[in-house]
Design a protein around this motif. Structure first.
Motif, PDB file in Angstrom:
ATOM      1  N   ALA A 197     -15.425   8.515  -0.020  1.00  0.00           N
ATOM      2  CA  ALA A 197     -14.376   7.691  -0.626  1.00  0.00           C
ATOM      3  C   ALA A 197     -14.651   7.383  -2.093  1.00  0.00           C
ATOM      4  O   ALA A 197     -13.733   7.363  -2.911  1.00  0.00           O
ATOM      5  N   ARG A 198     -15.915   7.142  -2.449  1.00  0.00           N
ATOM      6  CA  ARG A 198     -16.221   6.858  -3.856  1.00  0.00           C
ATOM      7  C   ARG A 198     -15.881   8.062  -4.734  1.00  0.00           C
ATOM      8  O   ARG A 198     -15.250   7.911  -5.778  1.00  0.00           O
ATOM      9  N   ALA A 199     -16.274   9.241  -4.298  1.00  0.00           N
ATOM     10  CA  ALA A 199     -16.001  10.457  -5.076  1.00  0.00           C
ATOM     11  C   ALA A 199     -14.502  10.700  -5.221  1.00  0.00           C
ATOM     12  O   ALA A 199     -14.053  11.251  -6.226  1.00  0.00           O
ATOM     13  N   ALA A 200     -13.724  10.258  -4.237  1.00  0.00           N
ATOM     14  CA  ALA A 200     -12.268  10.413  -4.306  1.00  0.00           C
ATOM     15  C   ALA A 200     -11.610   9.351  -5.176  1.00  0.00           C
ATOM     16  O   ALA A 200     -10.407   9.411  -5.420  1.00  0.00           O
ATOM     17  N   GLY A 201     -12.384   8.361  -5.635  1.00  0.00           N
ATOM     18  CA  GLY A 201     -11.834   7.330  -6.510  1.00  0.00           C
ATOM     19  C   GLY A 201     -11.111   6.214  -5.784  1.00  0.00           C
ATOM     20  O   GLY A 201     -10.251   5.552  -6.363  1.00  0.00           O
ATOM     21  N   VAL A 202     -11.459   5.972  -4.525  1.00  0.00           N
ATOM     22  CA  VAL A 202     -10.764   4.945  -3.748  1.00  0.00           C
ATOM     23  C   VAL A 202     -10.879   3.572  -4.404  1.00  0.00           C
ATOM     24  O   VAL A 202      -9.921   2.792  -4.387  1.00  0.00           O
ATOM     25  N   HIS A 203     -11.992   3.270  -5.031  1.00  0.00           N
ATOM     26  CA  HIS A 203     -12.156   1.965  -5.691  1.00  0.00           C
ATOM     27  C   HIS A 203     -11.147   1.792  -6.828  1.00  0.00           C
ATOM     28  O   HIS A 203     -10.607   0.713  -7.031  1.00  0.00           O
ATOM     29  N   ARG A 204     -10.841   2.886  -7.546  1.00  0.00           N
ATOM     30  CA  ARG A 204      -9.817   2.815  -8.596  1.00  0.00           C
ATOM     31  C   ARG A 204      -8.428   2.647  -7.971  1.00  0.00           C
ATOM     32  O   ARG A 204      -7.580   1.934  -8.504  1.00  0.00           O
ATOM     33  N   PHE A 205      -8.197   3.316  -6.847  1.00  0.00           N
ATOM     34  CA  PHE A 205      -6.938   3.189  -6.115  1.00  0.00           C
ATOM     35  C   PHE A 205      -6.710   1.733  -5.712  1.00  0.00           C
ATOM     36  O   PHE A 205      -5.625   1.185  -5.911  1.00  0.00           O
ATOM     37  N   VAL A 206      -7.753   1.096  -5.164  1.00  0.00           N
ATOM     38  CA  VAL A 206      -7.634  -0.299  -4.735  1.00  0.00           C
ATOM     39  C   VAL A 206      -7.295  -1.189  -5.923  1.00  0.00           C
ATOM     40  O   VAL A 206      -6.391  -2.022  -5.854  1.00  0.00           O
ATOM     41  N   THR A 264       0.838  -1.202   0.000  1.00  0.00           N
ATOM     42  CA  THR A 264       0.000   0.000   0.000  1.00  0.00           C
ATOM     43  C   THR A 264       0.870   1.248   0.000  1.00  0.00           C
ATOM     44  O   THR A 264       0.619   2.195  -0.744  1.00  0.00           O
ATOM     45  N   LEU A 265       1.905   1.251   0.807  1.00  0.00           N
ATOM     46  CA  LEU A 265       2.811   2.398   0.870  1.00  0.00           C
ATOM     47  C   LEU A 265       3.498   2.614  -0.471  1.00  0.00           C
ATOM     48  O   LEU A 265       3.560   3.741  -0.981  1.00  0.00           O
ATOM     49  N   ALA A 266       3.983   1.544  -1.078  1.00  0.00           N
ATOM     50  CA  ALA A 266       4.655   1.656  -2.379  1.00  0.00           C
ATOM     51  C   ALA A 266       3.709   2.209  -3.431  1.00  0.00           C
ATOM     52  O   ALA A 266       4.082   3.079  -4.225  1.00  0.00           O
ATOM     53  N   GLY A 267       2.483   1.728  -3.434  1.00  0.00           N
ATOM     54  CA  GLY A 267       1.515   2.207  -4.415  1.00  0.00           C
ATOM     55  C   GLY A 267       1.134   3.655  -4.213  1.00  0.00           C
ATOM     56  O   GLY A 267       0.974   4.416  -5.172  1.00  0.00           O
ATOM     57  N   PRO A 324     -11.091  -1.534 -14.737  1.00  0.00           N
ATOM     58  CA  PRO A 324     -10.313  -2.241 -13.721  1.00  0.00           C
ATOM     59  C   PRO A 324      -9.532  -3.400 -14.333  1.00  0.00           C
ATOM     60  O   PRO A 324      -9.966  -3.998 -15.313  1.00  0.00           O
ATOM     61  N   ARG A 325      -8.385  -3.677 -13.745  1.00  0.00           N
ATOM     62  CA  ARG A 325      -7.541  -4.753 -14.264  1.00  0.00           C
ATOM     63  C   ARG A 325      -7.560  -5.994 -13.380  1.00  0.00           C
ATOM     64  O   ARG A 325      -7.249  -7.081 -13.839  1.00  0.00           O
ATOM     65  N   THR A 326      -7.906  -5.837 -12.117  1.00  0.00           N
ATOM     66  CA  THR A 326      -7.958  -6.981 -11.205  1.00  0.00           C
ATOM     67  C   THR A 326      -9.383  -7.266 -10.764  1.00  0.00           C
ATOM     68  O   THR A 326      -9.826  -8.404 -10.778  1.00  0.00           O
ATOM     69  N   LEU A 327     -10.093  -6.250 -10.379  1.00  0.00           N
ATOM     70  CA  LEU A 327     -11.462  -6.413  -9.885  1.00  0.00           C
ATOM     71  C   LEU A 327     -12.435  -6.493 -11.046  1.00  0.00           C
ATOM     72  O   LEU A 327     -12.311  -5.737 -12.013  1.00  0.00           O
ATOM     73  N   LEU A 331      -3.870  -3.350  -6.244  1.00  0.00           N
ATOM     74  CA  LEU A 331      -3.941  -4.806  -6.378  1.00  0.00           C
ATOM     75  C   LEU A 331      -3.259  -5.253  -7.667  1.00  0.00           C
ATOM     76  O   LEU A 331      -2.586  -6.282  -7.696  1.00  0.00           O
ATOM     77  N   SER A 332      -3.412  -4.477  -8.737  1.00  0.00           N
ATOM     78  CA  SER A 332      -2.844  -4.840 -10.042  1.00  0.00           C
ATOM     79  C   SER A 332      -1.335  -4.656 -10.108  1.00  0.00           C
ATOM     80  O   SER A 332      -0.629  -5.479 -10.689  1.00  0.00           O
ATOM     81  N   ASP A 333      -0.835  -3.575  -9.518  1.00  0.00           N
ATOM     82  CA  ASP A 333       0.558  -3.195  -9.721  1.00  0.00           C
ATOM     83  C   ASP A 333       1.495  -3.427  -8.539  1.00  0.00           C
ATOM     84  O   ASP A 333       2.709  -3.454  -8.720  1.00  0.00           O
ATOM     85  N   HIS A 334       0.960  -3.548  -7.325  1.00  0.00           N
ATOM     86  CA  HIS A 334       1.846  -3.578  -6.156  1.00  0.00           C
ATOM     87  C   HIS A 334       1.636  -4.755  -5.217  1.00  0.00           C
ATOM     88  O   HIS A 334       2.497  -5.009  -4.381  1.00  0.00           O
ATOM     89  N   TYR A 335       0.517  -5.422  -5.317  1.00  0.00           N
ATOM     90  CA  TYR A 335       0.259  -6.526  -4.390  1.00  0.00           C
ATOM     91  C   TYR A 335       0.782  -7.843  -4.958  1.00  0.00           C
ATOM     92  O   TYR A 335       0.505  -8.172  -6.112  1.00  0.00           O
ATOM     93  N   PRO A 336       1.519  -8.616  -4.161  1.00  0.00           N
ATOM     94  CA  PRO A 336       1.925  -9.943  -4.615  1.00  0.00           C
ATOM     95  C   PRO A 336       0.676 -10.807  -4.800  1.00  0.00           C
ATOM     96  O   PRO A 336      -0.350 -10.593  -4.141  1.00  0.00           O
TER      97      PRO A 336
END
Length: 199
Positions: free
Chosen positions: A76-85, A27-30, A49-52, A89-94
């Motif tokens: 959170a939705r208006a801030a785009g948190v779902h896109r952040f997740v 999360t920190l890296a992303g 989305p690429r993972t979800l 998940l796509s780029d930083h989570y093992p």
């Protein structure tokens, strides 16, 4: 963009305090990755989305909005948190952690289907809040000696991603955290490092 990065780091420090002092490495890296920030804060018109999948993305958006709802500031939705997740998940989570997160989403739906006969996003606001309150109480017990069920990893991570995603977004950092136009307050600094002040 150095000032923006400093603000982002200050926001991350505040989120870390809210979470008890730690943010997971992926999360920190992303949150600090410029390419990831652009992908979720200013998505292209054809963003997908690429993972979800669509259902998981909506579930994340609804859960995040229950954690940080719209008040006099956007939620959170208006801030785009779902896109952040999805970006993290796509780029930083093992892969094992990504799979564990997706299993946690499936568990949330399984719980509401068992109790109410429908998916989480189809439940009433009261039903959603009741389940999330239960998950929160299990994940963050009042007694530090209380055992934490292993499935609570998901809710810890969901809350972390929501808080980091929100408070490092433009909405969260500028409308919610109210940065000082004068910079950080430092009350105990040597006069020689400041010099003469002018009004």
């Amino acid at each position: 963009m150095k000032d923006h990065d400093v603000t982002r780091r200050e926001a991350l420090a505040q989120v870390a305090m809210l979470l008890g002092g730690a943010i997971s490495a992926p999360t920190l890296a992303g949150a600090l990755d410029a390419a990831t920030r652009r992908a979720w804060t200013a998505p292209r018109q054809d963003w997908a989305p690429r993972t979800l999948d669509a259902g998981q993305l909506e579930l994340v958006a609804v859960m995040a909005d229950r954690i940080i709802p719209q008040t006099d500031t956007p939620g959170a939705r208006a801030a785009g948190v779902h896109r952040f997740v999805d970006s993290l998940l796509s780029d930083h989570y093992p892969t094992p952690e990504r799979d564990r997160f997706l299993a946690g989403l499936a568990d949330v739906d399984a719980r509401t289907r068992s109790r109410h006969g429908k998916a989480f996003v189809a439940c009433t606001a009261d039903q959603q809040v009741a389940l999330m309150t239960q998950l929160d109480e299990a994940a963050y017990p009042v007694s530090s000696d209380a055992p934490r069920p292993p499935e609570m990893w998901f809710f810890h991570r969901m809350k972390e991603l929501t808080l980091v995603g929100y408070y490092t977004s433009q909405v969260g950092a500028t409308q919610e955290l109210h940065p000082s136009p004068f910079g950080a307050y430092r009350g105990d600094i040597p006069y020689s490092s400041v010099g003469r002040a002018w009004s």
